[in-house]
Motif scaffolding. Structure first.
Motif, short mmCIF file in Angstrom:
data_model
loop_
_atom_site.label_atom_id
_atom_site.label_comp_id
_atom_site.label_asym_id
_atom_site.label_seq_id
_atom_site.Cartn_x
_atom_site.Cartn_y
_atom_site.Cartn_z
N HIS A 279 -16.91 -11.02 -18.98
CA HIS A 279 -16.47 -9.82 -19.70
C HIS A 279 -15.65 -10.25 -20.91
O HIS A 279 -14.76 -11.09 -20.81
N ARG A 280 -15.97 -9.65 -22.04
CA ARG A 280 -15.22 -9.91 -23.27
C ARG A 280 -14.61 -8.61 -23.77
O ARG A 280 -15.25 -7.55 -23.72
N SER A 281 -13.39 -8.71 -24.26
CA SER A 281 -12.71 -7.54 -24.80
C SER A 281 -12.02 -7.93 -26.10
O SER A 281 -11.76 -9.10 -26.36
N GLY A 320 -10.18 -12.16 -23.48
CA GLY A 320 -9.59 -11.11 -24.29
C GLY A 320 -9.14 -11.64 -25.64
O GLY A 320 -8.32 -12.55 -25.73
#
Length: 391
Positions: A279-281, A320
């Motif tokens: 997951h990338r934010s 993140g």
């Protein structure tokens, strides 16, 4: 080198010529003028002093003594009250003496000090009388002592600087060794772990499930090639200082891995039996090479520990992109481990070193709800503002 030597000899000859002019060409000048002239003339010996300090000292002693002995008023003025100015020429000898003490071996320095001390006191003893003898002797002794002390301080400062440089070189070598050790560990440990697991799977199903065995062998081949490529890149980087014209004939090296390769790393880990969700934010953007590589290695080592020790079939990786820092988190729901990672070798130690070098923060340990968590925060450099031209 020949030109420098010629200049040095020319300076020595010019010094002797100037001393001759002072002694024979200005007989009516005062003693102080002769002493100051000899003191200034010693600047011509700079070239000789740098190449042959002991010869420069001998020339300075000869010239200064010639000024004292050859001054026409010496025999008469020595009997009068007052300070003989021609003795100022020995200050030039003291300057040369200080340089010898600062730069030459202790044995040579002791000989130089002894000879200079003896010559000066003998000449002063012959050409000074009464109170002049005491005054000139004390002045000569103080001047010589001051030059020797200055030379000793210069020697200590130089030796201290050499020791500091040696310490800096040793620290740089140690830091480079640690960097190479971290890089090799993070790269090889992950690949060997995947290969070991795939080899075990292939050996168990080779008779009953040939297709699965072939997949395991393909995964072993791909992982091995990746590990060899990484090793080759590391070894070539160590030889960069020795590169020559043949380097252009070598095949181009693959770039160092970064966060852009996380999906490929996740696929490799999935083939080893642990499904990875990435997951990338935040606003994704290019990162400095050292931060990009370190973040990738942290994730790689964390996934290696999950495959080896967690005993779970899945884990989650979160990246993140903040305004001021990059956050990296790897979480699994396995059986957990000790927070210091001592049972896992040097993996967590290498993580802490990487994060520490970048001025970040690393947190590792079991989760209250089960499993293990690795979280790193790496500070990002401030973006460079582009000035806008006014219209």
């Amino acid at each position: 080198m020949t030109r420098t030597k010629a200049v040095a000899w020319a300076g020595g000859a010019s010094y002797l010529l100037m001393v001759g002019l002072l002694v024979g060409g200005a007989p009516r000048a005062s003693d102080t003028v002769h002493g100051v002239g000899a003191l200034l003339a010693v600047s011509l010996l700079v070239g000789v002093l740098r190449r042959m300090p002991l010869l420069a000292l001998a020339l300075a002693l000869f010239g200064s003594t010639a000024v004292v002995v050859g001054t026409p008023s010496s025999l008469h003025a020595s009997l009068a009250a007052g300070y003989q100015g021609q003795f100022l020429s020995y200050l030039a000898v003291d300057v040369v003496l200080g340089f010898i003490v600062a730069t030459r071996a202790r044995g040579a320095s002791i000989v130089a000090v002894s000879v200079s001390f003896t010559v000066q006191l003998l000449v002063i003893g012959v050409f000074a009388r009464g109170d002049n003898l005491t005054v000139n002797g004390v002045i000569a002794l103080l001047a010589m002592s001051g030059s020797c002390i200055a030379g000793l301080l210069g020697r200590e400062r130089r030796e201290h600087a050499v020791a500091l440089r040696a310490q800096e070189v040793a620290e740089a070598v140690t830091a480079e060794r640690l960097r190479i050790a971290r890089e090799l560990h993070d790269m090889v440990a992950h690949s060997i772990g995947i290969i070991a697991i795939q080899a075990g799977v292939g050996s168990r199903v080779i008779q009953t499930q040939p297709a699965e065995a072939r997949e395991a062998l393909r995964a072993i081949e791909a992982t091995s090639r990746e590990a060899l490529s990484g090793l080759r890149r590391t070894l070539v980087s160590l030889r960069q200082a020795e590169r020559d014209v043949t380097a252009s004939k070598q095949s181009p090296l693959a770039p160092a891995p970064g966060l852009a390769d996380l999906e490929r790393l996740a696929a490799t880990t999935t083939d080893a039996g642990v499904r990875v969700e990435v997951h990338r934010s935040g606003k994704q953007r290019p990162l400095p090479a050292d931060i990009d590589l370190s973040a990738y290695r942290i994730v790689q080592e964390a996934l290696t520990n999950v495959v080896r020790h967690a005993g779970t079939g899945s884990c989650r990786v979160a990246i993140g992109y903040g305004d001021e820092e990059l956050s990296v988190e790897v979480v699994d729901e396995g059986r957990g481990a000790t927070g210091d990672g001592s049972t896992h070798g040097f993996g967590l130690v290498g993580m802490r070193e990487r994060v520490g070098l970048l001025g970040g923060h690393l947190s590792t340990g079991p989760r209250p709800e089960g499993g293990f968590r690795v979280a790193a925060r790496l500070p990002l450099p401030a973006p460079v503002a582009v000035p806008v031209e006014a219209r």
